[in-house]
Design a protein around this motif. Structure first.
Motif: not given
Ligand code: NDP
Length: 289
Positions: A217, A226, A276, A278
Motif C-alpha cells: 500500500y 486509492h 480502497s 487507504t
C-alpha cells in the motif's frame, strides 16, 4: 570518552539503564524520588546521590528516565543552578512540543539536551539490536554516541529536539492500537472458550503478514492511488459489522471494533465506498469528524 554517568529516574527503564552502565564498567551515580528503588543498584556498585544537585554535579552526562517532562521540571527545577555544563539525555516520553520546550529550558540553564525515544521495554536495554531515536545538536549526539550505545543502538533523526519524540509517538500510535486490538481478540476468544495460548499463534501470523500490506500500500498511498481493485471500503464496513456483531453476541465490549467500523462508515459517507481502505489516510488527515 566519558565512562561515568548519572541516571535520574529509576522506574523499570531507568533501573535497567543504570544496570547496563554498571555492566559496561561505568561509574554510575543514581537518584530517584523514591530512594529505595536505588537499593539493588547501590548493592551492585552504583553511587546513591543524596540530592538532585549531588547527582547533577557528579557527572557531565545525565540520563533522565522520568514519566514525562513535567516530572523532569519537578525534579530539576529546584536544582537548576547545578545544570550548567551538563548534557541531558532525556529519555522520558512526551510530545514533540514538550521536547522542544524542554531543550530550550535546559539551554536557558546552561545545559545541552538530547531528546531520546527508547523503542524497547526494560528487557531490551543493553542490547544493540534495539534502537533509540535521538534528536538535538548533531555534534552532541556524535560526541556521546558511545555512551548512548550502552543503552541500545542509536537512530539519529535530526537537529529539531522534537523529532525523536515525534518518531517515538508515531511508533506508539501503532503500538498501542495494535496491542489493544490483540487484547480485544483475546477477550473475544476467551468468551468463546478459546484460550490465549491457543489463539495467539494465529494473531502472530496475522501481525507477521502485515508488513506485506504495508509494502503493497505504501507506494499507492504516496501516488494518491486509492482504487478499490483489491478491496473496497464497502467490503470493510460489512466485515467490521460482522466483527462487531460477533463481539456483541459474545457479551464482549464492542467499543473498540465499533470505533473502527465508524471510521470506515465515515469514509463511505464521504463518497469513498468503492475505494480502497487507504482512502482513510486522507480522511484521518482532514481532522476530527
Ligand atoms: P515510570 O513511570 O515507571 O518511572 C519513571 C520515573 O519517574 C520513576 O523513577 C518515578 O519516580 C519518576 N517520577 C514520575 N513523576 C515524578 C515526579 N513528579 N517527581 C519525581 N519523580 C517522578 O516509567 P518507566 O521507567 O517505565 O519509563 C520511563 C520512561 O520511558 C517513560 O517516559 C516511558 O514512557 C518510557 N518508556 C517506557 C517503556 C517501558 O516498557 N516501561 C518502554 C519505552 C519507553 P518514583 O520511583 O519515585 O515514582
Amino acid at each position: 570518552m566519558s565512562t561515568s554517568v548519572t541516571v535520574i529516574g529509576l522506574g523499570p527503564m531507568g533501573r535497567a539503564m543504570a544496570g547496563a552502565y554498571l555492566d559496561a564498567g561505568y561509574r554510575v551515580t543514581v537518584w530517584n524520588r523514591t530512594a529505595s528503588r536505588a537499593d539493588e543498584l547501590v548493592a551492585n556498585g552504583a553511587v546513591r546521590a543524596a540530592t538532585v544537585e549531588e547527582a547533577l554535579v557528579a557527572n557531565e552526562v545525565v540520563v533522565l528516565s522520568l514519566t514525562d517532562y513535567a516530572a523532569m521540571y519537578a525534579v530539576l527545577e529546584p536544582a537548576a543552578a547545578a545544570l550548567e555544563g551538563r548534557v541531558l539525555v532525556n529519555l522520558s516520553s512526551d510530545t514533540p512540543e514538550r521536547a522542544r520546550e524542554g531543550a530550550a529550558w535546559a539551554a536557558k540553564h546552561g545545559a545541552r539536551h538530547l531528546t531520546g525515544g527508547v523503542q524497547t521495554p526494560p528487557s531490551g536495554i543493553g542490547s544493540p539490536e534495539f534502537d533509540t531515536f535521538y534528536s538535538g545538536p548533531r555534534d552532541l549526539f556524535e560526541r556521546y554516541e558511545d555512551v548512548l550505545k550502552v543503552i541500545t543502538g542509536t537512530d539519529y533523526r535530526g537537529a529539531d529536539p522534537g523529532l525523536a519524540a515525534l518518531y517515538y509517538q508515531l511508533q506508539m500510535d501503532l503500538f498501542w492500537t495494535t496491542l489493544t486490538a490483540w487484547l480485544h481478540m483475546l477477550a473475544l476468544a476467551d468468551a468463546n472458550g478459546i484460550g490465549a495460548s491457543e489463539i495467539t499463534p494465529y494473531a502472530a501470523g496475522t501481525l507477521g503478514g502485515m508488513s506485506q500490506f504495508l509494502d503493497f500500500y505504501t507506494p499507492r498511498i504516496e501516488a494518491g492511488q486509492h482504487s478499490g481493485d483489491v478491496e473496497r471500503i464497502s467490503m470493510a464496513v460489512a466485515s467490521l459489522d460482522h466483527v462487531v456483531r460477533t463481539t456483541r453476541d459474545s457479551g464482549v465490549d464492542p467499543a473498540l471494533p465499533d470505533a473502527v467500523l465508524e471510521t470506515f462508515r465515515r469514509g463511505a459517507a464521504e463518497g469513498y465506498e468503492e475505494d480502497s481502505l487507504t482512502r482513510l489516510f486522507e480522511v484521518f488527515g482532514r481532522g476530527a469528524a
